[in-house]
Design an enzyme around this catalytic site. Structure first.
Site, mmCIF file in Angstrom:
data_model
loop_
_atom_site.group_PDB
_atom_site.id
_atom_site.type_symbol
_atom_site.label_atom_id
_atom_site.label_comp_id
_atom_site.label_asym_id
_atom_site.label_seq_id
_atom_site.Cartn_x
_atom_site.Cartn_y
_atom_site.Cartn_z
ATOM 1 N N TYR A 49 0.675 -1.390 0.133
ATOM 2 C CA TYR A 49 -0.034 0.100 0.111
ATOM 3 C C TYR A 49 0.755 1.122 0.071
ATOM 4 C CZ TYR A 49 -3.983 -2.793 0.938
ATOM 5 O OH TYR A 49 -4.921 -4.024 0.902
ATOM 6 N N LYS A 192 -15.844 14.973 -4.020
ATOM 7 C CA LYS A 192 -14.689 15.405 -5.042
ATOM 8 C C LYS A 192 -14.348 13.994 -6.046
ATOM 9 C CE LYS A 192 -11.387 13.678 -2.334
ATOM 10 N NZ LYS A 192 -10.411 12.500 -2.761
#
Length: 345
Positions: A49, A192
């Protein structure tokens, strides 16, 4: 320094754990996967990650939730929106003392149309935390992990708790502002992602910078329109958690939502894109929720509606673009109702 449990060892959770570790807090990074916790503790890295980033020694990974939250003064929730209720249910069963509860998730729950803080309030008894604090803003995990300058916002109904979160995270690479408008901060961070999907689709179609600039700008108008109808301060959307987060998410290949949109714009199927991404793309679920909210609030959101039809009704991207470009004539700047206009003065 303080004991902080960061729940969620994805890219963003790991990046926030790094910031807290740099600030010399005792950080417990929780994952439900034992092999991931073991690898982090042995290598000081979360390779899947957050590639090539070494976590500070102050960060220790746990796969046992009880151990991670034991004696923690602060809990930071950094799991995907769809996992919030499950993790909060576990917290409710295991937390035996009052904490400062911060979340850094960006999404809206489909069907219930709840913001993340509202989901937490429904799942965790209030006496365990007082008020939720939200952390949001333009912040790619990869850049935070590399200690590049980053600025975010924290918000809560309790200003003292927001300031406590500000003090917890702020340093010379990670600047933190406060904003009392929790509704606007959460909505800006969530919505967004929808526009970032659209920006990626536009780039995947090779429509160029003019189209993307228009999409971002008109997308911001949609976000502010819905946010104002739900009680947010319109000025919040001109700040870090509005236009700031919109810019960074719509213009960078670091953005999962932009990358997913780019693949969709190149003609890939949604299920294939999500499988290839290998990480949660919050914009997909949020598009569904925002479309439902726009119907409920009777707010016009043509970009969101178009993306909803692309994602859930399999409409081709070019058909949606043509429909947007051929909408009836309208004004760019909308007249605000008196109650909302007064908020901006």
């Amino acid at each position: 320094m303080g004991k902080v449990a960061v729940l969620g060892a994805g890219s963003w959770g790991s990046a926030l754990a790094l910031v807290l570790g740099d600030n010399h807090h005792d950080v417990r990074l929780w994952t439900h996967r034992a092999e991931q916790a073991k690898a982090i503790n042995e290598t000081r890295q979360n390779e899947k990650y957050l590639k090539e980033i070494t976590l500070p020694d102050e960060v220790k990974a746990y796969d046992n939730l009880n151990e991670a939250i034991a004696d923690a003064e602060t809990i930071v929730l950094v799991v995907p929106t769809k996992a919030i209720r499950d993790v909060c249910g576990q917290l409710k069963n295991h937390l035996d003392h009052k904490v400062t509860l911060i979340h850094a998730a960006k999404g809206i729950e489909p069907h219930t149309l709840k913001r993340v803080s509202e989901m937490i309030e429904e799942e965790v008894p209030r006496e365990l935390y007082g008020e939720v604090v939200v952390l949001s803003g333009p912040s790619h995990a990869e850049e935070v992990g590399a200690r590049h300058p980053t600025t975010v916002t924290v918000s809560s109904h309790d200003h003292d708790l927001a300031q406590k979160a500000q003090d917890l995270f702020i340093n010379d690479k990670f600047r933190v502002y406060t904003n009392p408008d929790i509704v606007g901060v959460e909505l800006g961070g969530a919505l967004k992602n929808i526009i970032a999907l659209g920006a990626g689709i536009s780039d995947g179609l090779d429509y160029g910078d003019n189209a993307k600039a228009a999409l971002i700008t008109r997308g911001l108008a949609e976000i502010a329109r819905l946010g104002a109808s739900m009680g947010a301060n319109p000025l919040t959307f001109a700040g870090l958690t509005g236009v700031g987060d919109l810019i960074v998410t719509c213009t960078s290949s670091h953005s999962r939502n932009w990358r997913a949109g780019y693949l969709l714009g190149q003609g890939r199927k949604l299920d294939d894109v999500l499988e290839e991404m290998g990480m949660v793309v919050e914009g997909v679920r949020t598009t569904q929720a925002a479309y439902q909210l726009s119907e409920q609030e009777n707010i016009e959101m043509p970009i969101t509606k178009g993306l909803y039809n692309l994602l859930f009704n399999q409409e081709p991207p070019k058909v949606i673009v043509d429909r947007l470009m051929n909408r009836g004539k309208t004004h760019e700047v909308e007249e605000l109702p008196d109650d909302l206009r007064n908020q901006t003065l």
